[in-house]
Design an enzyme around this catalytic site. Structure first.
Site, PDB file in Angstrom:
ATOM      1  N   GLU A 197     -11.036 -11.328  -5.777  1.00 29.65           N
ATOM      2  CA  GLU A 197      -9.531 -11.233  -5.390  1.00 29.65           C
ATOM      3  C   GLU A 197      -9.042 -12.465  -4.723  1.00 29.65           C
ATOM      4  O   GLU A 197      -8.060 -12.478  -4.299  1.00 29.65           O
ATOM      5  CB  GLU A 197      -9.011  -9.788  -4.525  1.00 29.65           C
ATOM      6  CG  GLU A 197     -10.274  -9.663  -3.459  1.00 29.65           C
ATOM      7  CD  GLU A 197      -9.852  -8.190  -2.999  1.00 29.65           C
ATOM      8  OE1 GLU A 197      -8.958  -7.675  -2.969  1.00 29.65           O
ATOM      9  OE2 GLU A 197     -10.688  -7.684  -2.036  1.00 29.65           O
ATOM     10  N   ASP A 250      -4.455  -8.609  -4.913  1.00 30.47           N
ATOM     11  CA  ASP A 250      -4.688  -9.909  -3.737  1.00 30.47           C
ATOM     12  C   ASP A 250      -4.802 -11.057  -4.773  1.00 30.47           C
ATOM     13  O   ASP A 250      -4.479 -12.128  -4.346  1.00 30.47           O
ATOM     14  CB  ASP A 250      -5.840  -9.569  -2.827  1.00 30.47           C
ATOM     15  CG  ASP A 250      -5.659  -8.639  -1.815  1.00 30.47           C
ATOM     16  OD1 ASP A 250      -4.468  -9.086  -1.229  1.00 30.47           O
ATOM     17  OD2 ASP A 250      -6.389  -7.628  -1.469  1.00 30.47           O
ATOM     18  N   HIS A 270       0.668  -1.208  -0.065  1.00 31.35           N
ATOM     19  CA  HIS A 270       0.130  -0.069   0.105  1.00 31.35           C
ATOM     20  C   HIS A 270       0.639   1.414  -0.017  1.00 31.35           C
ATOM     21  O   HIS A 270       0.359   2.358  -0.438  1.00 31.35           O
ATOM     22  CB  HIS A 270      -1.070  -0.278   1.248  1.00 31.35           C
ATOM     23  CG  HIS A 270      -2.218  -1.080   0.968  1.00 31.35           C
ATOM     24  ND1 HIS A 270      -2.284  -2.149   1.083  1.00 31.35           N
ATOM     25  CD2 HIS A 270      -3.137  -0.903  -0.111  1.00 31.35           C
ATOM     26  CE1 HIS A 270      -3.473  -2.852   0.574  1.00 31.35           C
ATOM     27  NE2 HIS A 270      -3.998  -1.828  -0.051  1.00 31.35           N
ATOM     28  N   ARG A 294     -11.073   3.303  -2.195  1.00 31.80           N
ATOM     29  CA  ARG A 294     -10.712   2.492  -0.868  1.00 31.80           C
ATOM     30  C   ARG A 294     -11.264   3.300   0.154  1.00 31.80           C
ATOM     31  O   ARG A 294     -10.260   4.143   0.986  1.00 31.80           O
ATOM     32  CB  ARG A 294      -9.154   2.384  -1.010  1.00 31.80           C
ATOM     33  CG  ARG A 294      -8.308   1.404  -1.912  1.00 31.80           C
ATOM     34  CD  ARG A 294      -6.947   1.452  -1.868  1.00 31.80           C
ATOM     35  NE  ARG A 294      -6.321   0.013  -2.779  1.00 31.80           N
ATOM     36  CZ  ARG A 294      -6.047   0.435  -3.763  1.00 31.80           C
ATOM     37  NH1 ARG A 294      -5.934   1.287  -4.456  1.00 31.80           N
ATOM     38  NH2 ARG A 294      -5.429  -0.729  -4.480  1.00 31.80           N
ATOM     39  N   CYS A 329      -9.394  -3.371 -10.803  1.00 34.02           N
ATOM     40  CA  CYS A 329      -8.682  -2.229 -10.027  1.00 34.02           C
ATOM     41  C   CYS A 329      -7.667  -2.451  -9.497  1.00 34.02           C
ATOM     42  O   CYS A 329      -7.112  -1.846  -8.714  1.00 34.02           O
ATOM     43  CB  CYS A 329      -9.924  -1.902  -9.302  1.00 34.02           C
ATOM     44  SG  CYS A 329     -10.155  -3.036  -7.897  1.00 34.02           S
TER      45      CYS A 329
HETATM   46  C1  PEP Z   1      -6.563  -5.649  -5.004  1.00 35.83           C
HETATM   47  O1  PEP Z   1      -6.267  -6.488  -3.869  1.00 35.83           O
HETATM   48  O2  PEP Z   1      -6.149  -5.880  -6.325  1.00 35.83           O
HETATM   49  C2  PEP Z   1      -7.116  -4.111  -4.762  1.00 35.83           C
HETATM   50  C3  PEP Z   1      -7.437  -3.319  -5.714  1.00 35.83           C
HETATM   51  O3  PEP Z   1      -7.334  -3.897  -3.625  1.00 35.83           O
HETATM   52  P1  PEP Z   1      -6.112  -3.732  -2.378  1.00 35.83           P
HETATM   53  O4  PEP Z   1      -4.784  -3.360  -3.065  1.00 35.83           O
HETATM   54  O5  PEP Z   1      -6.427  -2.361  -1.689  1.00 35.83           O
HETATM   55  O6  PEP Z   1      -6.014  -4.820  -1.598  1.00 35.83           O
HETATM   56 MG    MG Z   2      -7.362  -6.280  -2.076  1.00 38.38          MG
END
Ligand code: PEP
Ligand code: MG
Length: 573
Positions: free
Chosen positions: A433, A457, A191, A298, A504
């Site tokens: 995911e 994920d 992140h 998010r 996404c």
């Molecule tokens: C993902 O898992 O691809 C996603 C977009 O969510 P995050 O990166 O916040 O886990």
């Molecule tokens: Mg995710």
């Protein structure tokens, strides 16, 4: 001699500035008995005074650089240092037990911390434990004569060097001064990397040894395009990089011309390019970069940015601001995805061996329905102000989706009964995911209005490779046929039910993946805002009929990532 560090390119761009080491110093000390308690108390008082002086400066700077709200925490720290009970207890311990100030401070504050942490029914008091821990560190640093890093005090251009940056560390970086950052650990989809792209700060993660190679004040060039950092560069190297930065800026200016254009391929097929955002403030960047939607909001960043659970009204304001800011373009808000690497200081989660496989996202929401229902009500109320869609993160089973959807329907009905107006066409979808969900996409497509593929994920769970661990980052293989097959299964299943699929995860903005995804029939691509225009430019050059052929070969015939990359190059020449 210039030193070169290689890491993972996390955010495009080039920066050169002095290193600012965001590294915690060693605060270990030895316990000692003392003969002169009065002198020891004086030593403690001096350290406390120095800590107070420092906090006052930090508070002022934080208020000026980051805003009054961010500065409040330092006021709380000052209050703790003036607390007569706490200070009295430490002084008594020095007098009665004849121990040094370090030990007395640590023992007394540990007791207070344990007491506050034990107040499990009072999130506000629990959070005070964190404040006492921070204050203790500050006083200890003065007793030991070492310096704590104070990012709020930065008032010149720097490159941040850190072992890791948490999402909240990253959120506090002031773009005016922080020109780039480099960390020891982390992957492209951790992140801190995602946030660096939102903030448009050139960044390298997972360099392995930035904090041990770089020293405070050394000049560092961050090449966020290639993932290279140069420490103590020569004037020749600085000049070369300035040219590279200029070329990059020129390229960006060319892409900017596509800001108000539609996303159309060479053979006239339309796609939607959306932006991923973390707060309503990011809507401006989304619009500046020509986003046709917000494919992922998010929402957990609202929770992470607060010092307690955000109220229904606070959330309502944030969602309303986002949908209004997008002027009728769709905004997909993902319900709270806490857990994994995203923590809430005021909502302590149980210690877990594998937090990414543990209590997180929809699993928390279904368990803590008080939190979930508050969020859903805020979203339902905001739906009147634009085109809002909702999706649930980390759905693994049909049952979870149905349960979450039923709670949504209940809250909607309650609001309608109360006379609150709520939009009647809120799409309710889910993140794809978890591999198990991808395999039963046909079943889920009957209930979910749309899918949004979270490849960050999905890839980590499919490859069994932690997304934040640079040692296994080679397994982040978005073009591996295994991943492409899962993606194809999801898209096909949604289309069979007349639904749509977006993506996404970071793969959606990956320039090698885009042609394949266009061929697989992905409907919406949502990415860091800074990737939108280059993707629109790429789309203009491709023909979807040819991309369908490419996608079929990549998913059916290829065995490795390398073969897929080669194939894409041939097809997009
Ligand atoms: C993902 O898992 O691809 C996603 C977009 O969510 P995050 O990166 O916040 O886990
Ligand atoms: Mg995710």
């Amino acid at each position: 001699m210039t030193k070169m560090l290689k890491g993972i390119a996390a955010s495009d761009g080039i920066a050169a500035a002095k290193a600012y080491m965001l590294v915690q110093p060693d605060l270990s000390f030895s316990e000692a008995s003392i003969d002169d308690p009065a002198a020891e108390i004086k030593r403690l008082e001096n350290a406390v005074d120095a800590a107070k002086d420092e906090l006052k400066i930090i508070k002022e700077k934080a208020a000026a650089n980051l805003g009054a709200e961010e500065a409040e925490v330092f006021e709380a720290h000052l209050t703790i240092l003036s607390d007569p009970e706490l200070m009295g207890n430490i002084n008594d311990k020095i007098k009665d037990e004849k121990v040094n100030a370090e030990k007395a401070l640590k023992d007394v504050t540990d007791t207070f911390i344990a007491m506050f942490e034990g107040m499990t029914d009072n999130a506000y008091m629990q959070e005070r434990a964190g404040d006492i821990r921070d204050v203790t560190k500050r006083v200890l640093s003065h007793l030991l004569g070492v310096t704590l890093p104070n990012p709020a005090l930065i008032d010149e251009e720097v490159v941040i060097v850190a072992h890791d940056l948490t999402p909240s560390d990253t959120a506090q970086l002031d773009r005016k001064y922080v020109k780039g950052f480099i960390t020891d650990i982390g992957g492209r989809t951790s992140h801190s990397a995602i946030m660096s792209r939102t903030l448009e700060i050139p960044a390298i993660v997972g360099s392995g040894s930035a904090t041990t190679t770089i020293s405070e004040g050394q000049t560092v060039i961050i090449d966020g395009i290639e993932g290279n950092a140069l420490v103590d560069p020569s004037s020749e190297e600085l000049k070369n990089y300035a040219e590279k930065a200029e070329a990059f800026a020129k390229q960006k200016a060319e892409w900017k011309e596509l800001k108000d254009a539609k996303t159309v391929t060479a053979n006239g097929k339309n796609f939607i390019l959306g932006a991923n955002i973390g707060t309503p403030k990011d809507v401006e960047g989304a619009n500046d970069n020509g986003a046709e939607a917000v494919g992922l909001f998010r929402s957990e960043f609202l929770y992470m940015d607060a010092s307690e659970l955000p109220s229904e009204d606070d959330q309502f304001e944030a969602y309303k601001q986002a949908v209004e800011g997008m002027n009728g373009k769709q905004v997909v808000v993902r319900t709270m995805d806490i857990g994994g690497d995203k923590e809430l200081p005021y909502l302590p989660l149980p210690e877990e061996m594998n937090p990414f496989l543990g209590y997180r996202a929809i699993r928390i929401s279904l368990d803590r329905q008080d939190i979930f229902r508050t969020q859903l009500r805020a979203l339902l109320r905001a739906s009147n102000y634009g085109k809002l869609a909702i999706m649930f993160p980390m759905i693994a089973t049909v049952k979870e989706f149905k349960e979450a959807k039923a709670i949504f329907e209940e809250e909607k009905e309650k609001l309608v009964k109360k006379g609150t107006s709520v939009s009647n066409d809120i799409e309710v979808g889910m993140m794809m995911e978890i591999p198990a969900a991808a395999m039963i996409a046909d079943k889920l497509a009957k209930y979910s209005d749309f899918f949004s593929i979270g490849t960050n994920d999905l890839i980590q769970y499919s490859m069994a490779a932690d997304r934040g661990n640079e040692r296994v980052s080679y397994l982040y293989q978005p073009y591996n046929p295994s991943i492409l097959r899962l993606v194809k299964n999801i898209i096909d299943a949604s289309h069979k039910e007349g639904k749509w699929t977006g993506m996404c995860g970071e793969m959606a903005g990956d320039q090698i993946a885009v042609p394949i995804l266009a061929g697989l029939g992905l409907d919406e691509f949502s990415m860091s805002a800074t990737s939108i225009l280059k993707t629109r430019s790429l789309m203009k050059k491709i023909d979807t009929t040819k991309m369908q052929e490419l996608a079929a070969k990549a998913t059916n015939d290829c065995e490795t990532t390398e073969e897929v990359i080669e194939l894409v190059k041939q097809y997009t020449k």
